[in-house]
Design a protein around this motif. Structure first.
Motif, short mmCIF file in Angstrom:
data_model
loop_
_atom_site.label_atom_id
_atom_site.label_comp_id
_atom_site.label_asym_id
_atom_site.label_seq_id
_atom_site.Cartn_x
_atom_site.Cartn_y
_atom_site.Cartn_z
N UNK A 238 36.50 9.87 95.58
CA UNK A 238 35.89 9.01 94.56
C UNK A 238 34.43 9.40 94.34
N UNK A 239 33.97 9.28 93.10
CA UNK A 239 32.59 9.60 92.79
C UNK A 239 31.91 8.48 92.03
N UNK A 240 30.73 8.08 92.49
CA UNK A 240 29.94 7.05 91.81
C UNK A 240 28.84 7.71 90.99
N UNK A 241 28.81 7.40 89.70
CA UNK A 241 27.83 7.99 88.79
C UNK A 241 27.01 6.90 88.11
N UNK A 242 25.86 7.32 87.58
CA UNK A 242 24.95 6.38 86.93
C UNK A 242 25.51 5.96 85.57
N UNK A 243 25.63 4.66 85.32
CA UNK A 243 26.16 4.19 84.04
C UNK A 243 25.07 4.11 82.98
N UNK A 244 25.49 4.00 81.74
CA UNK A 244 24.56 3.71 80.64
C UNK A 244 25.38 3.11 79.51
N UNK A 284 37.41 5.62 78.08
CA UNK A 284 37.14 4.43 78.88
C UNK A 284 35.63 4.33 79.06
N UNK A 285 35.06 3.18 78.71
CA UNK A 285 33.61 3.03 78.78
C UNK A 285 33.10 3.05 80.22
N UNK A 286 31.95 3.71 80.42
CA UNK A 286 31.32 3.81 81.73
C UNK A 286 29.94 3.19 81.72
N UNK A 287 29.85 1.94 81.23
CA UNK A 287 28.54 1.30 81.08
C UNK A 287 28.16 0.42 82.27
N UNK A 288 29.06 0.25 83.24
CA UNK A 288 28.75 -0.60 84.39
C UNK A 288 28.58 -2.06 84.03
N UNK A 362 27.31 -2.44 91.83
CA UNK A 362 26.30 -1.41 91.60
C UNK A 362 25.16 -1.88 90.72
N UNK A 363 25.31 -1.57 89.42
CA UNK A 363 26.51 -1.06 88.74
C UNK A 363 26.61 0.47 88.77
N UNK A 364 27.83 0.97 88.54
CA UNK A 364 28.13 2.39 88.49
C UNK A 364 29.47 2.56 87.79
N UNK A 365 29.88 3.80 87.58
CA UNK A 365 31.26 4.06 87.17
C UNK A 365 31.81 5.17 88.05
N UNK A 366 33.14 5.27 88.13
CA UNK A 366 33.76 6.22 89.04
C UNK A 366 34.84 7.05 88.37
N UNK A 367 34.92 8.32 88.78
CA UNK A 367 36.07 9.18 88.52
C UNK A 367 36.71 9.49 89.87
N UNK A 368 38.04 9.38 89.97
CA UNK A 368 38.72 9.47 91.25
C UNK A 368 39.96 10.35 91.13
#
Length: 421
Positions: A238-244, A284-288, A362-368
């Protein structure tokens, strides 16, 4: 002066006072200011052993205490943008020094952050390992196993471009089956040629990039075979990335596959303004800003997942092996399952408030990505390989990469929810 460890040697560098002072850390935390790679590295080195892999301007920082986790990376050196999401407050609390973290959440999971971490599946169901034997499938009973939460991995070896970690431990599933396993995890940087080979398309010389590959092997150390009837484990990365507000995840799917294209039932059905099916790709939105999770079944997966963030000007690509016909993928749904092997090969998660009035994790978004279930006799092993690439550049220059891997253009990703600036 601050000490930064680069795998294979120790060097001393002067750190900016603002990057390491408590006031600066607090400002970045409360105002959500963007940090560069050097600032994130300085913070991590202040609180734990941070191992750095470098190849030209590309770099990643790893933390053995977090199971050899890739905390963050950059394509343009220490002053360049940092791509991983870090939980500054929790890391600062001293959990790594054995001190108890404040707050109820840490009884369930320590959300340290990091853009590529090792976990095990399944999460829920009668074979889930995040619920004690006989426990109910609710948040009160859910808990991340300590070996993949707070217990460190050993450093086997470390060079300037590759690190190897290992650990042996046992976990028990909800049905009472005990798994005695050994884990070996390696992380290595990829050069431009290797990156193109793994992506299946060249990375233009004009584009800055960072690429790394992790090889995650689990071995059955027990005396009994791991069998489907009593539950199987899977490698779960799993990876946690910075949302916007404008970040969108894009996951391609095989149109010729059978069954549903996407599973969005994990935390409740997701509204059309946050999840949309395009021509051969799921957006899929990654805005956290809204909690939701989706999955791509094995028969639909191409092995690719990605996202585009106009704020960071970065295309993120994740790749693993495409599932083979007939492989069993573990089911992580929080319920007594009719089919424990109707799981997903690729998942994506967008963070948000888990309940009214509660803050996000977090907030964050993930790709797994996940491996198939490990149907292993004693002494046998399974390896799951994931490649992560961040490429920085204008949308026009990124288009060939996006089309070749995700089947869509950058403009289409930005327009998926009318978010183009």
């Amino acid at each position: 002066m601050g000490r930064v460890r680069i795998c294979g040697c120790l060097i001393f560098v002067t750190l900016w006072a603002a990057a390491s002072s408590p006031a600066s850390e607090k400002e970045m935390e409360t105002k959500n200011l963007p940090t560069n790679f050097g600032e994130d590295l300085a913070f991590l080195q202040k609180h734990t052993d941070a191992r750095v892999l470098r190849q030209g301007e590309s770099a990643v920082v790893l933390v053995p205490a977090f199971q050899g986790r890739v905390m963050t990376s950059t394509a343009t050196g220490d002053k360049g943008k940092s791509y991983g999401w870090l939980n500054y407050p929790l890391i600062r609390q001293g959990v790594l020094r054995g001190e108890k973290a404040a707050g109820k959440l840490e009884a369930k999971i320590h959300v340290f952050g990091g853009e590529e971490r090792f976990w095990l599946g399944p999460e829920g169901g009668q074979f889930g390992i995040y619920f004690a034997p006989g426990a109910k499938f609710d948040f009160a009973s859910w808990k991340t196993p300590a070996p993949i939460d707070t217990e460190p991995f050993d450093v086997v070896s470390c060079t300037e471009t590759q690190a190897v970690f290992s650990r042996s431990f046992a976990v028990t599933n909800q049905s009472g089956t005990v798994f005695d396993l050994a884990v070996e995890r390696s992380v290595r940087l990829l050069d431009r040629k290797e990156t193109g080979e793994f992506l299946g398309t060249p990375v233009p010389n004009a584009l800055s990039f960072v690429a790394y590959q992790t090889s995650n092997r689990i071995t059955n150390r027990g005396k009994k075979a791991w069998e489907p009837k009593s539950g199987l484990l899977s490698v779960w990365i799993l990876g946690m990335y910075k949302p916007s507000p404008a970040t969108v995840m894009a996951i391609p799917f095989r149109r010729e596959g059978e069954g549903p294209v996407v599973n969005d039932a994990y935390f409740g059905k997701i509204s059309p303004d946050r999840l949309r099916l395009g021509e051969g790709v799921v957006f899929f939105r990654g805005d956290g800003a809204s909690r939701g999770k989706i999955g791509i079944p094995p028969d639909r997966s191409t092995g690719f997942a990605g996202s585009y963030s106009p704020d960071l000007e970065v295309l993120t690509l994740v790749r693993c092996a495409r599932p083979k016909k007939g492989e069993k993928y573990v089911n992580s749904m929080w319920e007594l399952q009719k089919d424990p092997y109707a799981g997903d090969a690729i998942n994506a998660y967008n963070d948000g408030s888990p309940a009214p009035g509660q803050p996000p994790l977090g907030p964050f978004y993930e790709l797994e990505t996940s491996s198939a279930g490990a149907d292993l006799a004693p002494g046998q092993n399974l390896t799951h390989v994931q490649t992560t690439v961040h490429v920085s550049g204008t949308s026009g220059r990124l288009d060939p990469l996006a089309l070749a891997t995700l089947g869509t253009r950058i403009e289409d990703i930005q327009k998926a929810f009318s978010l183009k600036k």
